[in-house]
Design an enzyme around this catalytic site. Structure first.
Site, PDB file in Angstrom:
ATOM      1  N   SER A   1      31.545  40.522  29.620  1.00 55.83           N
ATOM      2  CA  SER A   1      32.339  40.194  28.429  1.00 55.83           C
ATOM      3  C   SER A   1      31.521  40.133  27.142  1.00 55.83           C
ATOM      4  O   SER A   1      32.010  40.583  26.093  1.00 55.83           O
ATOM      5  CB  SER A   1      33.118  38.894  28.637  1.00 55.83           C
ATOM      6  OG  SER A   1      32.296  37.878  29.164  1.00 55.83           O
TER       7      SER A   1
ATOM      8  N   LYS B   1      37.563  29.393  37.997  1.00 57.04           N
ATOM      9  CA  LYS B   1      38.869  29.664  37.390  1.00 57.04           C
ATOM     10  C   LYS B   1      39.952  28.678  37.823  1.00 57.04           C
ATOM     11  O   LYS B   1      40.811  28.315  37.022  1.00 57.04           O
ATOM     12  CB  LYS B   1      39.279  31.100  37.678  1.00 57.04           C
ATOM     13  CG  LYS B   1      38.367  32.103  36.977  1.00 57.04           C
ATOM     14  CD  LYS B   1      38.750  33.531  37.257  1.00 57.04           C
ATOM     15  CE  LYS B   1      37.786  34.472  36.531  1.00 57.04           C
ATOM     16  NZ  LYS B   1      38.112  35.888  36.741  1.00 57.04           N
TER      17      LYS B   1
ATOM     18  N   ASP C   1      43.474  37.759  33.802  1.00 58.41           N
ATOM     19  CA  ASP C   1      42.890  38.590  34.854  1.00 58.41           C
ATOM     20  C   ASP C   1      43.917  39.542  35.453  1.00 58.41           C
ATOM     21  O   ASP C   1      43.653  40.730  35.635  1.00 58.41           O
ATOM     22  CB  ASP C   1      42.323  37.713  35.973  1.00 58.41           C
ATOM     23  CG  ASP C   1      40.919  37.217  35.682  1.00 58.41           C
ATOM     24  OD1 ASP C   1      40.217  37.854  34.871  1.00 58.41           O
ATOM     25  OD2 ASP C   1      40.521  36.201  36.267  1.00 58.41           O
TER      26      ASP C   1
ATOM     27  N   GLY D   1      41.408  38.164  48.920  1.00 64.12           N
ATOM     28  CA  GLY D   1      40.864  37.111  48.064  1.00 64.12           C
ATOM     29  C   GLY D   1      41.962  36.426  47.277  1.00 64.12           C
ATOM     30  O   GLY D   1      42.624  37.062  46.457  1.00 64.12           O
ATOM     31  N   ALA D   2      42.149  35.123  47.527  1.00 63.18           N
ATOM     32  CA  ALA D   2      43.209  34.360  46.860  1.00 63.18           C
ATOM     33  C   ALA D   2      42.630  33.284  45.953  1.00 63.18           C
ATOM     34  O   ALA D   2      43.241  32.245  45.750  1.00 63.18           O
ATOM     35  CB  ALA D   2      44.146  33.736  47.896  1.00 63.18           C
TER      36      ALA D   2
ATOM     37  N   ALA E   1      40.778  34.677  40.339  1.00 65.68           N
ATOM     38  CA  ALA E   1      41.173  36.009  39.895  1.00 65.68           C
ATOM     39  C   ALA E   1      42.234  36.596  40.816  1.00 65.68           C
ATOM     40  O   ALA E   1      43.207  37.208  40.362  1.00 65.68           O
ATOM     41  CB  ALA E   1      39.954  36.929  39.841  1.00 65.68           C
TER      42      ALA E   1
ATOM     43  N   GLY F   1      35.557  47.570  38.634  1.00 66.02           N
ATOM     44  CA  GLY F   1      35.994  46.326  38.034  1.00 66.02           C
ATOM     45  C   GLY F   1      36.035  46.290  36.524  1.00 66.02           C
ATOM     46  O   GLY F   1      36.803  45.506  35.947  1.00 66.02           O
TER      47      GLY F   1
END
Length: 269
Positions: free
Chosen positions: A28, A78, A115, A139-140, A143, A251
């Site tokens: 970023s 997050k 995201d 993946g939970a 993101a 990504g």
């Protein structure tokens, strides 16, 4: 007054930070700082290494910094940072995670999550529209939960979300079913059978010795393999999938897809 990478920093410069552990992989600053310069905004974004045990104290300290206007959030914070905000957007309420906080009047923090919308925007821009597709999301976490909601909002026909944390999966599915009933299935291990798009939303791939999040050899012919990891750009997963002839999606597209949303959220013009 100092200049670094084309960004001039002075006593009037407004601050933004990106919190994570690790932060060596964050992309970023390389996108947002040139954007500040292009827009003529006197601001700079810097990475802050925040170990989980120190996150709450770091956010509390940043709240006291009068020239700090925004916080970006990456792994593994997050979900935790959503609970430290004063107000949350509907997307944060659905997903339980946030990746951006904006300072409001009185020093209050408002949390949002871009995201998912950024990932889907990047996916569609690359020609991989998820509408009417069977999608597997591995993946939970912070993101992954945002991407799950955005994929369903974008019209994915069936979403298989996979994560060994069954409590996390159950809670996420309940939130998703409240808005998009009957379109999500969950499992502890990767459920990739028949999927047209398979997404790695785990941190596996950040480090050279990481195992694969799923086996590309098990995927259906014609499947698109997407990874949300930005550095390295070409993860082991993407290399092995490409070697087997699958289309791959890296990504960095997710971050690029978020830039317009960040501009509006932080009022950057």
């Amino acid at each position: 007054m100092a200049s670094r990478g084309g960004v001039t920093v002075s006593g009037t410069t407004r601050l933004y930070v990106v919190l994570g552990d690790p932060v060596a992989q964050v992309q970023s600053p390389g996108l947002l700082n040139p954007l500040f310069a292009e827009l003529g905004v006197d601001a700079v974004l810097v990475p802050v290494l925040a170990e989980p045990a120190h996150l709450e104290r770091i956010v509390a300290g940043l709240r006291c910094a009068g020239n700090l206007d925004g916080i970006f959030v990456t792994v593994p914070h997050k979900a935790a940072v959503a609970g430290l905000a004063d107000r949350c957007s509907p997307m944060v309420e659905i997903t339980g995670s946030a990746n951006a906080l904006r300072r409001e009047a009185g020093g209050r923090w408002y949390a949002e999550n871009f995201d998912g919308t950024g990932f889907v925007a990047g996916l569609a821009a690359a020609g991989h529209d998820p509408r009417a597709q069977r999608v597997t999301l591995v993946g939970a976490g912070g993101a992954g939960s945002a991407i799950a909601a955005a994929l369903l909002a974008a019209g994915a026909a069936r979403l298989a979300v996979c994560d060994p944390d069954t409590a996390k999966l159950t809670a996420l599915r309940a939130r998703l079913d409240a808005h998009w009933p009957g379109r999500t299935v969950t499992s502890a291990g990767p459920d990739t059978a028949g999927a047209g798009i398979v997404v790695n939303a785990t941190p596996l791939g950040l480090r050279p010795g990481d195992p694969l999040p799923f086996r590309p050899a098990d995927l259906s012919p014609g499947c698109v393999v997407a990874d949300i990891i930005m550095k390295p750009r070409e993860t082991r997963l993407l290399r092995e999938a490409a070697a087997l002839g699958f289309r791959v999606h890296c990504g960095i597209h997710m971050l690029a897809g978020q830039l317009a949303s960040y501009r509006a959220f932080f009022g950057l013009g």
